[in-house]
Design an enzyme around this catalytic site. Structure first.
Site, PDB file in Angstrom:
ATOM      1  N   GLU A 431     -25.121  55.130  12.710  1.00 21.48           N
ATOM      2  CA  GLU A 431     -24.899  54.395  13.948  1.00 21.48           C
ATOM      3  C   GLU A 431     -24.165  55.289  14.955  1.00 21.48           C
ATOM      4  O   GLU A 431     -23.051  55.728  14.701  1.00 21.48           O
ATOM      5  CB  GLU A 431     -24.060  53.161  13.599  1.00 21.48           C
ATOM      6  CG  GLU A 431     -23.415  52.471  14.762  1.00 21.48           C
ATOM      7  CD  GLU A 431     -22.447  51.378  14.290  1.00 21.48           C
ATOM      8  OE1 GLU A 431     -22.302  51.160  13.068  1.00 21.48           O
ATOM      9  OE2 GLU A 431     -21.837  50.758  15.161  1.00 21.48           O
ATOM     10  N   ASP A 509     -20.635  51.284  10.734  1.00 22.90           N
ATOM     11  CA  ASP A 509     -19.217  50.926  10.674  1.00 22.90           C
ATOM     12  C   ASP A 509     -19.012  49.683   9.826  1.00 22.90           C
ATOM     13  O   ASP A 509     -19.883  48.832   9.740  1.00 22.90           O
ATOM     14  CB  ASP A 509     -18.680  50.631  12.088  1.00 22.90           C
ATOM     15  CG  ASP A 509     -18.591  51.890  12.925  1.00 22.90           C
ATOM     16  OD1 ASP A 509     -18.623  52.991  12.324  1.00 22.90           O
ATOM     17  OD2 ASP A 509     -18.504  51.773  14.159  1.00 22.90           O
ATOM     18  N   ASP A 511     -17.642  46.922  10.329  1.00 22.95           N
ATOM     19  CA  ASP A 511     -17.181  45.792  11.145  1.00 22.95           C
ATOM     20  C   ASP A 511     -18.387  44.919  11.499  1.00 22.95           C
ATOM     21  O   ASP A 511     -19.496  45.156  11.026  1.00 22.95           O
ATOM     22  CB  ASP A 511     -16.451  46.285  12.408  1.00 22.95           C
ATOM     23  CG  ASP A 511     -17.353  47.143  13.283  1.00 22.95           C
ATOM     24  OD1 ASP A 511     -18.578  47.202  13.007  1.00 22.95           O
ATOM     25  OD2 ASP A 511     -16.853  47.755  14.236  1.00 22.95           O
ATOM     26  N   ASP A 513     -20.132  44.525  14.242  1.00 22.72           N
ATOM     27  CA  ASP A 513     -21.227  45.240  14.897  1.00 22.72           C
ATOM     28  C   ASP A 513     -22.020  46.063  13.898  1.00 22.72           C
ATOM     29  O   ASP A 513     -23.240  46.105  13.921  1.00 22.72           O
ATOM     30  CB  ASP A 513     -20.674  46.178  15.976  1.00 22.72           C
ATOM     31  CG  ASP A 513     -20.531  45.454  17.303  1.00 22.72           C
ATOM     32  OD1 ASP A 513     -20.980  44.287  17.374  1.00 22.72           O
ATOM     33  OD2 ASP A 513     -19.972  46.055  18.238  1.00 22.72           O
TER      34      ASP A 513
END
Ligand code: 0RA
Length: 648
Positions: A431, A509, A511, A513
Site C-alpha cells: 500500500e 497498514d 489499521d 484503511d
C-alpha cells in the site's frame, strides 16, 4: 450358549476386518483427520437422517454438542430396524453400525450418495469413535447398543417404552485418530442452514452445551425454510439489488431425477451458481449445471430474437451475457450419482444434462410469456452486458497485446526480483509509494519483488469490466503477475501458465484503511483471479502491532497479550513502568531493516494464506462488504468488529 457366542464372534470377524481398514486409512474414507475430517463424521451422521426426511418419514433433526465433547444427532424418522438380519444372524441395527457399506437403506428408491466423500456410511463414524451409542425408538420400544472403535460393547438392549419413532446417534471421535476433536459451532451451523434451504419443511436445530449464557441456557439455533431454494437465493443476494420482483423458482421430476432451481437477477456484474447433488455441494459444477446454463441461454436467446430485441446490436450476444448478474441455486437428486474431477466436486451423469435442460427450459418459457415487465428488465441488462463485454474485450486485448509488444512489458513501478523461478519468487503488493520504498530497501532482491499500489484500488464489485482494464493498478497487477484472461469456448478463464510468482503477498497498514485496501485487493482476486486463491498463491502479510523496547533490548509483538508479556520480560519484574512501547500503525513507521525482520524475512514473518474454505460464505462477505447495499455492510462490520477495529 457357547455355540451362540461362537457364532457371534464369527460374524463379527468379517465386519471388523472392514472397519479395521477404516481405522488404518481414515483419510481414504473421510478425506483427512484434521478439522475437516472431524466434521465429515457429522455430515455422515446427518445424511442418514436427511435420507429419512427425503423418504417422507422425518420432519426434524436435532443436533447437540455436549460439554464432554460428544455430539448427538436425533431424528424423528422410522428408526433403524432392530429385528434379526437373516443372513448375518444379528440385529439389523448392529449390521448397519458395524458392517462397512451396509448403509442404512435396503430399498433402492432412495437417493443415496455413491462416490464423492459422503455416503461411506455411519459404520465409518463408528470405527473412528472411541464411544458411540445408538438409540432407536420403534414399534413402541426403545433399543440401545453401545460401541467402541466400531466394536459392540453391549448387545442390543431394550430399555423401555416410547410413543415416538426415530434414531439418536451419539458419538465421541477417537482422539488417537483426529488431530482435533473440537466441533466448531459455526461450521455446523453453516451446514445446517444450507441443509434447511435444500430441504424445505425440515426443522434442524443446534444446541451447544459447551457455551452457556448468564442464565445457564446453552447456545441454541434453529434452521427452517418454508420457501427452500427461493429463500436460499434471497439470502445469497442479501447485499445486492434485485431487478426482478422475486426469484424464478422451478421444480420438476423426470426419470427418477428431481430438479429444483431458483434464480434471481441483480444489478451486479457477476454470475453466481451454487449447485448441489443429493444435498452435497458440487463446487466444480457438472452435467446439472450444464443443463441449467443451456436452458437459460436457449430460452432467452429464442425469446429475444423472436421479438427482435437484438436487431440493432453489431456483435453477438453470448451465453455469459444472459447470466451476468444472475444468482442461482441448482439442486438435483439423482439415484446413483457419479462424481468426477480433482476434488470429486463435479457431477458426471450425462443423462442429467437433458433432464435439467428440459425442466428448466419449459418453466422459463412460461415465465418469459407471463412476466413481460420483469423480462424486459432482464433483456435490457443482457444488452448492457453484451455491450460492456464487447468494450471489455477490446480494452483487455489492448492491455494484453501491449505486454507482448513492449519487450519485458513489466510495469515501471515494479521492482522485480532477480530470480526467474516462479516457485521461489514472491510479489509483495504494498500500500502506497512510501511503504513501497521501504519494502524495496528491506527486501531480499534475489526472490522478492515489490509492486506499490496507489491508495485505494478500484472496487471491482461495483465497476463494469472494461473499466477494470483501464485501471492503472489493476493493469499493473495483471502484467506483473504474468497472467491473462483468455476465452475458451466462449467462457473466460485465467491462464496461469506464465505466472511469475508463487507467493503473492498483500502488505497493508494494520489499521482500518489498511484492512479496507486488503479487502479491495481480495475482492479483485476473488472476482477475476479466483484460481490464484484456489491454488493457494495468495497471502496476507502480518506486520507486528508493537515494539517493546528498553535500551538495546527489544521485542516485536503481534497482539496485546504478547505485548504485556514482553513488557515484563524486557523491563524485568517490578520495572514495568520504565519501558518504551511503540505502536505501529503504518508500515511507514518501520525502517527497512525492521520491516525485513518482522514482516518479510521468511524465517520470522507471519503470513496468512488466503483460502476459500467456504465459497458461499466468502462470497456473501464480499457482496456485503463491497456491494450496493449499505445496511448489510454496516451490520457485517459491526458484527465483525475485531476485523475492523485493529486501529485502537
Ligand atoms: C434402514 C431401513 C430403514 C430406515 C433406516 C435404516 C434408518 C437409518 C437411519 C440412520 C439415522 N436415522 C435413520 N433412520 C432410519 C427403513 C425402516 C422401515 O422400513 O421401517
Amino acid at each position: 450358549m457357547t455355540q451362540k457366542k461362537q457364532q457371534y464372534d464369527a460374524g463379527s470377524i468379517t465386519a471388523l476386518e472392514g472397519l479395521e481398514a477404516v481405522r488404518l486409512r481414515p483419510g481414504m474414507y473421510i478425506g483427512s483427520t484434521d478439522t475437516k475430517g472431524l466434521h465429515h463424521l457429522v455430515w455422515e451422521v446427518i445424511d442418514n437422517s436427511i435420507d429419512e426426511h427425503l423418504a417422507g418419514h422425518a420432519s426434524r433433526v436435532d443436533m447437540v454438542i455436549y460439554e464432554n465433547g460428544h455430539l448427538s444427532v436425533t431424528d424423528d424418522g422410522r428408526g433403524i430396524p432392530t429385528g434379526m438380519h437373516e443372513k448375518l444372524k444379528k440385529s439389523a441395527l448392529e449390521v448397519v453400525m458395524t458392517v462397512l457399506h451396509a448403509g442404512g437403506k435396503f430399498d433402492k428408491d432412495s437417493y443415496k450418495v455413491s462416490g464423492g466423500l459422503h455416503g461411506v456410511g455411519v459404520s465409518c463414524v463408528n470405527a473412528l469413535s472411541d464411544y458411540l451409542r445408538a438409540e432407536v425408538h420403534r414399534e413402541g420400544k426403545i433399543f440401545v447398543q453401545e460401541y467402541s472403535v466400531g466394536k459392540p460393547t453391549t448387545e442390543v438392549v431394550e430399555i423401555g417404552a416410547t410413543e415416538r419413532t426415530g434414531t439418536t446417534i451419539e458419538f465421541h471421535p477417537d482422539p488417537t485418530i483426529f488431530d482435533t476433536t473440537d466441533f466448531k459451532f459455526d461450521v455446523l451451523a453453516a451446514r445446517l442452514k444450507e441443509l434447511s434451504y435444500l430441504n424445505s419443511g425440515l426443522l434442524l436445530t443446534l444446541t451447544d452445551e459447551r457455551e452457556k449464557d448468564e442464565e445457564g441456557k446453552p447456545r441454541y439455533e434453529e434452521f427452517f425454510s418454508e420457501g427452500g431454494l427461493k429463500e436460499f437465493v434471497e439470502h445469497l443476494d442479501e447485499g445486492r439489488t434485485p431487478i426482478i420482483e422475486s426469484p424464478i423458482h422451478v421444480k420438476g421430476k423426470e426419470e427418477n431425477v428431481e430438479v429444483e432451481v431458483a434464480m434471481q437477477y441483480n444489478t451486479s456484474f457477476q454470475e453466481h451458481i451454487y449447485s448441489f447433488v443429493n444435498n452435497i455441494n458440487t463446487r466444480e459444477g457438472g452435467t446439472h449445471v450444464n443443463g441449467f446454463r443451456r436452458a437459460v441461454n436457449r430460452e432467452f436467446q429464442k425469446y429475444a430474437e423472436e421479438r427482435g430485441f437484438f436487431k440493432k446490436l453489431k456483435f453477438k450476444v453470448s451465453g455469459e451475457d444472459f447470466r451476468e448478474g444472475l444468482t442461482s441455486v441448482v439442486a438435483v437428486k439423482v439415484p446413483e450419482p457419479q462424481f468426477k474431477g480433482q476434488t470429486k466436486g463435479e457431477l458426471g451423469n450425462s443423462e442429467v444434462t437433458g433432464v435439467v435442460s428440459r425442466i428448466v427450459g419449459s418453466a422459463l418459457k412460461n415465465y418469459l410469456e407471463e412476466n413481460p415487465k420483469d423480462v424486459k428488465r432482464i433483456i435490457d441488462k443482457v444488452i448492457l452486458a453484451a455491450t460492456a463485454r464487447h468494450a471489455a474485450r477490446k480494452a483487455r486485448e489492448l492491455v494484453q497485446r501491449k505486454n507482448v509488444l513492449t519487450g519485458s512489458g513489466l510495469p515501471g513501478k515494479l521492482s522485480d526480483c532477480a530470480s526467474k523461478d516462479a516457485s521461489i519468487s514472491e510479489l509483495y503488493l504494498v500500500e502506497g509509494d512510501s511503504a513501497g520504498g521501504t519494502a524495496k530497501q528491506g527486501r531480499d532482491r534475489h526472490f522478492q519483488a515489490i509492486l506499490p499500489l496507489r491508495g485505494k484500488i478500484l472496487n471491482v464489485e461495483k465497476a463494469m469490466e472494461h473499466k477494470i482494464y483501464e485501471n492503472e493498478e489493476i493493469k499493473n497487477m495483471f502484467t506483473a503477475l504474468g497472467v491473462r484472461i483468455v476465452e475458451e469456448e466462449g467462457e473466460r478463464v485465467l491462464s496461469t501458465e506464465n505466472l511469475r510468482y508463487h507467493k503473492i503477498i498483500i502488505m497493508t497498514d494494520a489499521d482500518v484503511d489498511g484492512s479496507h485496501i486488503t479487502t479491495l485487493i481480495l475482492t479483485f482476486f476473488f472476482r477475476y483471479m479466483l484460481r490464484l486463491i484456489e491454488e493457494g498463491y495468495i497471502y496476507i502479510a502480518q506486520p507486528p502491532l508493537y515494539q517493546v523496547k528498553k535500551g538495546k533490548q527489544f521485542k516485536y509483538c503481534w497482539n496485546d497479550d504478547e505485548m504485556r508479556n514482553a513488557i515484563k520480560e524486557v523491563a524485568g519484574k517490578g520495572n514495568e513502568s520504565t519501558v518504551k512501547v511503540q505502536r505501529y500503525k503504518g508500515l511507514g513507521e518501520m525502517n527497512a531493516e525492521q520491516l525485513w525482520d518482522t514482516t518479510m524475512n521468511p524465517e520470522h514473518r507471519i503470513l496468512k494464506q488466503v483460502t476459500i474454505e467456504d465459497a458461499v460464505a466468502a462470497d456473501l462477505i464480499f457482496s456485503k462488504l463491497m456491494g450496493d447495499e449499505v445496511a448489510p455492510r454496516r451490520k457485517f462490520i459491526e458484527e465483525n468488529a475485531t476485523y475492523a477495529n485493529v486501529d485502537i
